[in-house]
Structures are given as C-alpha cells and as structure tokens.
Design a protein around this motif. Structure first.
Motif, PDB file in Angstrom:
ATOM      1  N   PRO A 173      -7.187   3.145   2.246  1.00 38.88           N
ATOM      2  CA  PRO A 173      -7.496   3.659   0.795  1.00 38.88           C
ATOM      3  C   PRO A 173      -8.528   2.308   0.137  1.00 38.88           C
ATOM      4  O   PRO A 173      -8.863   1.042   0.563  1.00 38.88           O
ATOM      5  CB  PRO A 173      -5.660   3.200  -0.747  1.00 38.88           C
ATOM      6  CG  PRO A 173      -5.165   3.151   0.804  1.00 38.88           C
ATOM      7  CD  PRO A 173      -6.007   3.080   1.669  1.00 38.88           C
ATOM      8  N   ASP A 201      -4.827   6.047  -7.551  1.00 34.05           N
ATOM      9  CA  ASP A 201      -3.727   6.571  -6.919  1.00 34.05           C
ATOM     10  C   ASP A 201      -2.053   6.340  -6.259  1.00 34.05           C
ATOM     11  O   ASP A 201      -1.380   6.803  -6.449  1.00 34.05           O
ATOM     12  CB  ASP A 201      -3.600   7.022  -5.581  1.00 34.05           C
ATOM     13  CG  ASP A 201      -5.159   8.189  -5.254  1.00 34.05           C
ATOM     14  OD1 ASP A 201      -5.455   8.994  -6.017  1.00 34.05           O
ATOM     15  OD2 ASP A 201      -5.858   7.910  -4.581  1.00 34.05           O
ATOM     16  N   ARG A 229      -6.486  12.000 -16.062  1.00 34.49           N
ATOM     17  CA  ARG A 229      -5.500  11.990 -14.505  1.00 34.49           C
ATOM     18  C   ARG A 229      -5.276  13.441 -14.314  1.00 34.49           C
ATOM     19  O   ARG A 229      -5.728  14.059 -13.581  1.00 34.49           O
ATOM     20  CB  ARG A 229      -4.501  11.040 -14.977  1.00 34.49           C
ATOM     21  CG  ARG A 229      -4.996   9.350 -14.319  1.00 34.49           C
ATOM     22  CD  ARG A 229      -3.564   9.711 -13.832  1.00 34.49           C
ATOM     23  NE  ARG A 229      -3.287   9.218 -12.898  1.00 34.49           N
ATOM     24  CZ  ARG A 229      -2.961   9.073 -12.136  1.00 34.49           C
ATOM     25  NH1 ARG A 229      -3.871   7.740 -11.731  1.00 34.49           N
ATOM     26  NH2 ARG A 229      -2.329   9.055 -10.776  1.00 34.49           N
ATOM     27  N   LYS A 272      -4.706  14.958 -10.870  1.00 31.80           N
ATOM     28  CA  LYS A 272      -3.396  13.689  -9.985  1.00 31.80           C
ATOM     29  C   LYS A 272      -2.610  13.523 -10.706  1.00 31.80           C
ATOM     30  O   LYS A 272      -2.329  14.686 -12.203  1.00 31.80           O
ATOM     31  CB  LYS A 272      -3.986  12.825 -10.688  1.00 31.80           C
ATOM     32  CG  LYS A 272      -5.752  11.985  -9.358  1.00 31.80           C
ATOM     33  CD  LYS A 272      -5.715  10.370 -10.265  1.00 31.80           C
ATOM     34  CE  LYS A 272      -6.771   9.964  -9.440  1.00 31.80           C
ATOM     35  NZ  LYS A 272      -7.293   9.740  -7.819  1.00 31.80           N
ATOM     36  N   PRO A 288       0.250   6.826 -11.694  1.00 30.95           N
ATOM     37  CA  PRO A 288      -0.002   6.223 -10.486  1.00 30.95           C
ATOM     38  C   PRO A 288       1.900   6.290  -9.709  1.00 30.95           C
ATOM     39  O   PRO A 288       2.591   5.981  -9.760  1.00 30.95           O
ATOM     40  CB  PRO A 288      -0.438   5.217 -10.136  1.00 30.95           C
ATOM     41  CG  PRO A 288      -0.898   4.221 -11.628  1.00 30.95           C
ATOM     42  CD  PRO A 288      -0.331   6.000 -12.766  1.00 30.95           C
ATOM     43  N   GLY A 322      -2.149  10.502   1.390  1.00 26.58           N
ATOM     44  CA  GLY A 322      -2.916  10.990  -0.265  1.00 26.58           C
ATOM     45  C   GLY A 322      -3.217   9.700  -1.340  1.00 26.58           C
ATOM     46  O   GLY A 322      -3.800  10.039  -2.166  1.00 26.58           O
ATOM     47  N   ILE A 323      -3.538   8.487  -0.860  1.00 28.40           N
ATOM     48  CA  ILE A 323      -3.797   7.311  -1.185  1.00 28.40           C
ATOM     49  C   ILE A 323      -5.134   6.912  -0.897  1.00 28.40           C
ATOM     50  O   ILE A 323      -5.094   5.928  -0.664  1.00 28.40           O
ATOM     51  CB  ILE A 323      -2.812   6.154  -1.426  1.00 28.40           C
ATOM     52  CG1 ILE A 323      -0.816   6.681  -2.215  1.00 28.40           C
ATOM     53  CG2 ILE A 323      -2.834   5.093  -2.508  1.00 28.40           C
ATOM     54  CD1 ILE A 323       0.231   6.292  -2.143  1.00 28.40           C
ATOM     55  N   LYS A 324      -5.493   7.387  -2.127  1.00 27.50           N
ATOM     56  CA  LYS A 324      -6.998   6.938  -1.804  1.00 27.50           C
ATOM     57  C   LYS A 324      -7.944   5.833  -2.734  1.00 27.50           C
ATOM     58  O   LYS A 324      -8.856   4.931  -2.044  1.00 27.50           O
ATOM     59  CB  LYS A 324      -8.279   8.160  -2.015  1.00 27.50           C
ATOM     60  CG  LYS A 324      -7.542   9.463  -1.369  1.00 27.50           C
ATOM     61  CD  LYS A 324      -7.588   9.432  -0.077  1.00 27.50           C
ATOM     62  CE  LYS A 324      -7.029  10.615   0.460  1.00 27.50           C
ATOM     63  NZ  LYS A 324      -6.926  10.695   1.899  1.00 27.50           N
ATOM     64  N   LYS A 325      -6.715   5.147  -3.088  1.00 27.33           N
ATOM     65  CA  LYS A 325      -7.935   3.796  -4.502  1.00 27.33           C
ATOM     66  C   LYS A 325      -6.280   3.198  -4.277  1.00 27.33           C
ATOM     67  O   LYS A 325      -5.341   4.004  -5.236  1.00 27.33           O
ATOM     68  CB  LYS A 325      -8.648   4.323  -5.326  1.00 27.33           C
ATOM     69  CG  LYS A 325      -9.163   3.098  -6.312  1.00 27.33           C
ATOM     70  CD  LYS A 325     -10.136   3.129  -7.694  1.00 27.33           C
ATOM     71  CE  LYS A 325     -10.659   1.970  -7.535  1.00 27.33           C
ATOM     72  NZ  LYS A 325     -11.324   2.016  -8.773  1.00 27.33           N
TER      73      LYS A 325
END
Length: 223
Positions: free
Chosen positions: A4, A45, A72, A77, A81, A144-147
């Motif tokens: 991420p 995320d 979101r 999303k 988060p 699936g955590i990109k940020k």
C-alpha cells in the motif's frame, strides 16, 4: 514489492510534540484539523495505529460527515476504512468504547499474543501476525488495501521509517508549545544518524487561521 501507499497523518505542536509529557490525549488541534483528519481518512482503505494511541483515547475516529461517506460509496469503498491496532503484547482493554464503534477492526500482533484474542467479530474481525513489515504490507495489499494511513504513535512510525516504508507525511502544525524531554514526537525509536536521514519534498501547504497543513512526500533517490 507490491504494497500500500503509506501516509503518516499527525497533528503536532510548534516544538514537534504529538502529546504532552504525560502522554495525555492530544486536544490542542482545532475543529478544522479534526475535519482535515476525517477527510484524509476518507481517502484510505485502512488506518494503522499503535495500542498506546488507542489506550490514550479508548476510541478511534470514524468518518461522520455524510458527504465523505457518500463519496466513499461512490468509489465502491465501504463507509469506513479498516482500523488496525498494532500491539506486540495484545494487552488491550476489551471494555474500550472502540469495540462498540461501527468500524471494521483488525489486530496486528505477535504469535504469542494471539492467544489473548480470538477472531470474534465482537472484537477483531481479523488477526495478523507481524513478523516483518515488508511481508505484512504485501499481505495488506493482497487484502485490497492500496492506501494505508498511519496515525501514530512515534515508535510505530519509527519502525516503518527505519525500513524506508513511509511515502508521505501529512502534518498539522498547531500554535502551541508543549515542551518536555519525555513528550512524544512523530518519530521515536533510536533515531537516524547524520547522512542517513532521507530528504522530503514539501508539495502542499495550506493555512487556516493559525494552523498550517503540510504535505511532504519522499524524495526518490536515483540509482
């Protein structure tokens, strides 16, 4: 390595402290800064924070602003988060209000400490083992955590800085001075000596009354 994008989000005093010498709740930032933090959380995320930060507040910061929640959802999303607590000991009070907040909660801990918690949805939906940060970040990417936001404390940030795994700092400079040799700073640990310190590029500055909102990104070193 696929991992991420990582951003440290913190408010600090003019003398670089994120809490007072007693490590009390940091209440020196304004309502503008609190909304700023909420807005930054809308872009990520997951949010990672140390158990010390959780013990200081007993809660986490959910997104409350309807427009941010709607945005979101438009981005496919979930409304909130994932909130990930990092604790080597696993010593977390199950009576914290945090466990009654409507956010998805994960625990990042050691193998020994997993015996204190089970994957009970009333507590943590997922338990991750921290063996090394590179492996962990790869695992988060696969989930699936990109940020990923890092919300403190200083020891947690230091452990990621030491492995050059922070991409951005999003700092609020607040018009107070706390002082105190024992007051925590954004990056604790053993420190970085001399030429080992990485340079950072200031790419965004915003002033709202007496607070400054500063965004720095890592400077890529050419080979």
């Amino acid at each position: 390595m696929k991992r991420p994008q990582t951003v440290v989000i913190l408010a600090m005093s003019l003398d670089g402290k994120i809490a007072d010498a007693k490590r009390s709740k940091a209440r020196f930032s304004s309502s503008v800064d609190r909304f700023h933090l909420e807005k930054q959380l809308a872009y990520v995320d997951a949010a990672l924070f140390g158990a010390g930060t959780l013990r200081a507040y007993g809660t986490t910061l959910p997104i409350k602003t309807p427009d941010l929640i709607e945005w979101r959802q438009q981005q496919n999303k979930p409304p909130q988060p994932i909130h990930i607590v990092c604790s080597a000991s696993g010593n977390i009070d199950p009576n914290f209000h945090f466990f009654r907040q409507k956010v998805q909660k994960w625990l990042l801990t050691t193998h020994k400490a997993t015996q204190l918690w089970f994957e009970d949805p009333n507590y943590f939906e997922r338990i991750l083992l921290l063996e090394d940060w590179n492996t962990l970040l790869e695992q988060l990417w696969e989930y699936g955590i990109k940020k990923l936001a890092i919300l403190g404390g200083g020891e947690l940030v230091a452990s990621l800085i030491e492995q050059d795994l922070i991409d951005e700092f999003c700092l609020t400079l607040c018009p107070v001075i706390l002082g105190g040799v024992d007051a925590p700073t954004p990056v604790e640990g053993t420190g970085i000596i001399g030429t080992g310190a990485r340079n950072w590029e200031l790419f965004k500055v915003e002033r709202v009354e007496n607070e400054l909102f500063l965004n720095y990104r890592r400077v890529t070193v050419s080979s």
